[in-house]
Write a protein that holds these residues in place. Structure first.
Motif, PDB file in Angstrom:
ATOM      1  N   GLU A 186       0.834  -1.201   0.000  1.00 43.39           N
ATOM      2  CA  GLU A 186       0.000   0.000   0.000  1.00 43.39           C
ATOM      3  C   GLU A 186       0.871   1.255   0.000  1.00 43.39           C
ATOM      4  OE1 GLU A 186      -2.686   0.112   3.271  1.00 43.39           O
ATOM      5  OE2 GLU A 186      -3.276  -1.980   3.042  1.00 43.39           O
ATOM      6  N   SER A 187       1.888   1.261   0.855  1.00 48.07           N
ATOM      7  CA  SER A 187       2.741   2.438   1.002  1.00 48.07           C
ATOM      8  C   SER A 187       3.499   2.739  -0.285  1.00 48.07           C
ATOM      9  CB  SER A 187       3.733   2.231   2.156  1.00 48.07           C
ATOM     10  OG  SER A 187       3.056   2.032   3.377  1.00 48.07           O
ATOM     11  N   ALA A 188       4.002   1.687  -0.935  1.00 48.22           N
ATOM     12  CA  ALA A 188       4.717   1.890  -2.191  1.00 48.22           C
ATOM     13  C   ALA A 188       3.791   2.501  -3.243  1.00 48.22           C
ATOM     14  CB  ALA A 188       5.284   0.562  -2.693  1.00 48.22           C
ATOM     15  N   ALA A 189       2.572   1.992  -3.314  1.00 47.22           N
ATOM     16  CA  ALA A 189       1.605   2.522  -4.282  1.00 47.22           C
ATOM     17  C   ALA A 189       1.276   3.979  -3.979  1.00 47.22           C
ATOM     18  CB  ALA A 189       0.334   1.677  -4.266  1.00 47.22           C
ATOM     19  N   GLN A 190       1.075   4.294  -2.702  1.00 52.62           N
ATOM     20  CA  GLN A 190       0.708   5.662  -2.349  1.00 52.62           C
ATOM     21  C   GLN A 190       1.881   6.628  -2.482  1.00 52.62           C
ATOM     22  OE1 GLN A 190      -1.399   4.438   1.396  1.00 52.62           O
ATOM     23  NE2 GLN A 190      -2.943   5.849   0.654  1.00 52.62           N
ATOM     24  N   ALA A 191       3.093   6.129  -2.299  1.00 51.05           N
ATOM     25  CA  ALA A 191       4.266   6.978  -2.526  1.00 51.05           C
ATOM     26  C   ALA A 191       4.303   7.435  -3.982  1.00 51.05           C
ATOM     27  CB  ALA A 191       5.547   6.235  -2.161  1.00 51.05           C
ATOM     28  N   VAL A 192       4.059   6.497  -4.896  1.00 51.08           N
ATOM     29  CA  VAL A 192       4.030   6.846  -6.323  1.00 51.08           C
ATOM     30  C   VAL A 192       2.851   7.774  -6.621  1.00 51.08           C
ATOM     31  CG1 VAL A 192       3.778   5.928  -8.666  1.00 51.08           C
ATOM     32  CG2 VAL A 192       5.161   4.696  -6.981  1.00 51.08           C
ATOM     33  N   ALA A 193       1.691   7.478  -6.020  1.00 56.55           N
ATOM     34  CA  ALA A 193       0.495   8.283  -6.274  1.00 56.55           C
ATOM     35  C   ALA A 193       0.696   9.726  -5.837  1.00 56.55           C
ATOM     36  CB  ALA A 193      -0.709   7.675  -5.551  1.00 56.55           C
ATOM     37  N   TYR A 194       1.205   9.932  -4.605  1.00 57.67           N
ATOM     38  CA  TYR A 194       1.420  11.286  -4.121  1.00 57.67           C
ATOM     39  C   TYR A 194       2.547  11.972  -4.888  1.00 57.67           C
ATOM     40  CZ  TYR A 194      -1.843  11.097  -0.222  1.00 57.67           C
ATOM     41  OH  TYR A 194      -2.982  11.043   0.525  1.00 57.67           O
TER      42      TYR A 194
END
Length: 481
Positions: free
Chosen positions: A399-407
Motif C-alpha cells: 500500500e505504502s509503495a503505491a501511495q508513494a508513487v500516487a502522491y
C-alpha cells in the motif's frame, strides 16, 4: 506458525489449532475482542485518522496541494521499509510498544503543517513527513495484524468495519471542526491554523492509547481459541520469510488489487483542494467520511453472513466493489474534462453550487466510499490462520509503495487531474483479472482464517461432549463451500 501459508490457503496445508477450552472462567470486558477493536480504532483515529482528516480537507488544509503531496510521497516511501520490517520488530518489543512507536510520529507532521500555515517554512513539513513515515509503517502493519488475528471468525467482518470506521471518524471530526472555523470562508486557500492545534493535541494522545490494548495472550475470545499472532524466529529469518511470502503466487496476484484500492487517495485529496472553497472542502470531507462509514459497515456485516456460502460472499462482494469503482472512474473522467481547464471554484454561495456539488462533490464522496470498501475487501481476502503479521506487513508495505508513487505524481502540477484520473481508471481495469484468479478459489480451494477456526471450534465442542461421557455421533456439518 507455518512458513508455507500465504493468502487464504487450503485447509489441508494448515497445522491444527488447539481445541477451544469450554468454561474459561470469569471473562473481563477489557479483554474481549470488541474492546480490542475499540482501542485499536481509537489508536487509528488519533494517528492515521487525524492524518486523513488533515488531508481530506484538501492537501493537508494548505492553499495548494503540491508541497503536501511531495511530503506524503516521502512519508509513504519510508513506510515501505518500516512496514516490511514490522514482523521482526514486533517479535522484539511486542504489540503494544509497536503500536506506541508507530503512533508517535504523526504529531510532528501536523506540527509541520501548522508552522507552514503560520510562518511559511517548508523544512518542518519535510522533517515531519520523514518522522511520520518511519513510525507510520510500523503502525499500519501492526494494527493490520491485530485486526486480522484478534476477532472470532463470525465477527471478522464487523471487527474490520468497526476498526476502519474509527479511521474515517478523523475526516468527519476534521470536516466538522473546519466547517465551524471556516464557515464564512468562501474562497480558495489554507484552512484556519487553529484546526492544526486541535489535530496536534489529538495525535499526541495516540501513542498512549496503545497501552490499553489487551496483549494477544490475554485476549478472551468467545470461542475459547488463543490469538495466533507471533512467530518465534530470529530477525534475519523473519526478513527472509517475509520476502519469500511477497513473491508467492497468490500474493502477487492480489498486488494489483491492493494498488488500485489505495492509489486514488492522493487524487481525491488533490481534486477537492483544487476545485472547492475552504468551507466546501470541509463539507465534502464530512459527508464523504460519513457515507464511507455506512457503506463499509454494510459490507463488513454482509461478509460475516455465515448462512451465505463463503464462495457467494466473496464473489458477490468482489462484483459489487469492482463494478461501482468502474462506474466512478467513468464519472471522474467526465468531471475532470469539465473542470481541469475551467478555473472553476465551487462554493455553496454560488447559484450553480447544487448542480456543481452534485457532480463534483458526489465524485469525492464516491471516491471516499470506494477507498473504504476496497480496503475492507482486501483485508477480507487475506484473513489467514498463519503468517498474519508477515501478511500485514507486506500488505501495508505494498500500500505504502503505491501511495508513494500516487502522491509523487500528484505533486507534479503539469500532470493534471485528467491524467491522474485516467491512470487510476487503468489500474482498476488491470487489477480485475489477477484478483479474480484468487477470488474464484475462495470457498472452493482457499479458505480463510474464519472457516479454519470455525472447524476447530466445532471439533472442540465434540471433544467436550465425548469427554463429558455424552454419546454423540460424528458431526456431519461441513464448512461452507
Amino acid at each position: 506458525m507455518s512458513d508455507k501459508s500465504t493468502l487464504a490457503s487450503p485447509r489441508a496445508a494448515e497445522a491444527p489449532l488447539p481445541a477451544p477450552k469450554p468454561g474459561n472462567g470469569k471473562r473481563s470486558w477489557y479483554r474481549s475482542t470488541y474492546f480490542a477493536a475499540i482501542v485499536l480504532g481509537l489508536c487509528n483515529f488519533a494517528a492515521p485518522g487525524i492524518w486523513g482528516a488533515m488531508n481530506s480537507l484538501g492537501a493537508g488544509g494548505e492553499e495548494t496541494p503540491w508541497l503536501v503531496n511531495a511530503a506524503n510521497a516521502e512519508t509513504f516511501s519510508l513506510m515501505v521499509l518500516t512496514a516490511f520490517l514490522t514482523s521482526a520488530l514486533t517479535n522484539k518489543i511486542g504489540v503494544k510498544w509497536s503500536l506506541f512507536v508507530g503512533a508517535a510520529g504523526y504529531a510532528p507532521f501536523a506540527a509541520g503543517l501548522y508552522c507552514n500555515n503560520r510562518f511559511g517554512n517548508t523544512w518542518f513539513v519535510i522533517l515531519g513527513a520523514a518522522l511520520c513515515g518511519i513510525s507510520a509503517g510500523i503502525f499500519w502493519a501492526i494494527e493490520a495484524a491485530v485486526a486480522l488475528s484478534y476477532p472470532e471468525p463470525e465477527n471478522q467482518g464487523k471487527f474490520l468495519g468497526l476498526w476502519l470506521s474509527f479511521r474515517v471518524l478523523g475526516p468527519i471530526l476534521g470536516g466538522a471542526i473546519n466547517l465551524g472555523l471556516n464557515a464564512k470562508n468562501n474562497q480558495a486557500g489554507a484552512v484556519n491554523p487553529k484546526v492544526y492545534l486541535v489535530f496536534i493535541a489529538l495525535q499526541a494522545l495516540g501513542p498512549f492509547i496503545a497501552f490499553l490494548l489487551p496483549s494477544p495472550s490475554r485476549v478472551q475470545r468467545t470461542d475459547g481459541l488463543a490469538v495466533r499472532l507471533f512467530v518465534n524466529t530470529g530477525t534475519v529469518h523473519e526478513i527472509k520469510e517475509t520476502a519469500k511470502l511477497f513473491f508467492s503466487k497468490k500474493f502477487l496476484l492480489i498486488v494489483p488489487f491492493i494498488v488500485q484500492a489505495v492509489f486514488p487517495e492522493a487524487f481525491s485529496y488533490t481534486y477537492i483542494a483544487l476545485y472547492f472553497s475552504v468551507r466546501a472542502r470541509a463539507l465534502g470531507s464530512f459527508l464523504g467520511a460519513l457515507v464511507a462509514i455506512i457503506c463499509g459497515n454494510i459490507l463488513g456485516t454482509f461478509l460475516d453472513r455465515h448462512n451465505i456460502p463463503l464462495k457467494t460472499r466473496a464473489r458477490g462482494a468482489f462484483a459489487a466493489v469492482v463494478i461501482t469503482n468502474g462506474a466512478w472512474w467513468i464519472w471522474s473522467s467526465y468531471i475532470q474534462s469539465l473542470y481541469q481547464d475551467s478555473g472553476i471554484l465551487l462554493d455553496w454561495s454560488d447559484p450553480n453550487f447544487g448542480r456543481g456539488f452534485a457532480g463534483g462533490g458526489q465524485l469525492y464522496v464516491a471516491l471516499a466510499v470506494g477507498f473504504q470498501v476496497n480496503y475492507l475487501y482486501a483485508y477480507f481476502l487475506v484473513t489467514e490462520p498463519a503468517d498474519i503479521i508477515r501478511i500485514a506487513g507486506l500488505l501495508r508495505a505494498t500500500e505504502s509503495a503505491a501511495q508513494a508513487v500516487a502522491y509523487g505524481l500528484d505533486s507534479v502540477s503539469s500532470f493534471g487531474t485528467i491524467g491522474v484520473s485516467a491512470l487510476n481508471f487503468g489500474l482498476w481495469g488491470f487489477a480485475i483479472v489477477p484478483a479474480w484468479f484468487v477470488v474464484k478459489e475462495v470457498g472452493v480451494t482457499y479458505f480463510g482464517r474464519g472457516e479454519f477456526e470455525a472447524k476447530a471450534v466445532r471439533g472442540g465442542q465434540e471433544e467436550g461432549k465425548r469427554g463429558a461421557g455424552g454419546s454423540s455421533s460424528e458431526s456431519k456439518e461441513s464448512l461452507e463451500v
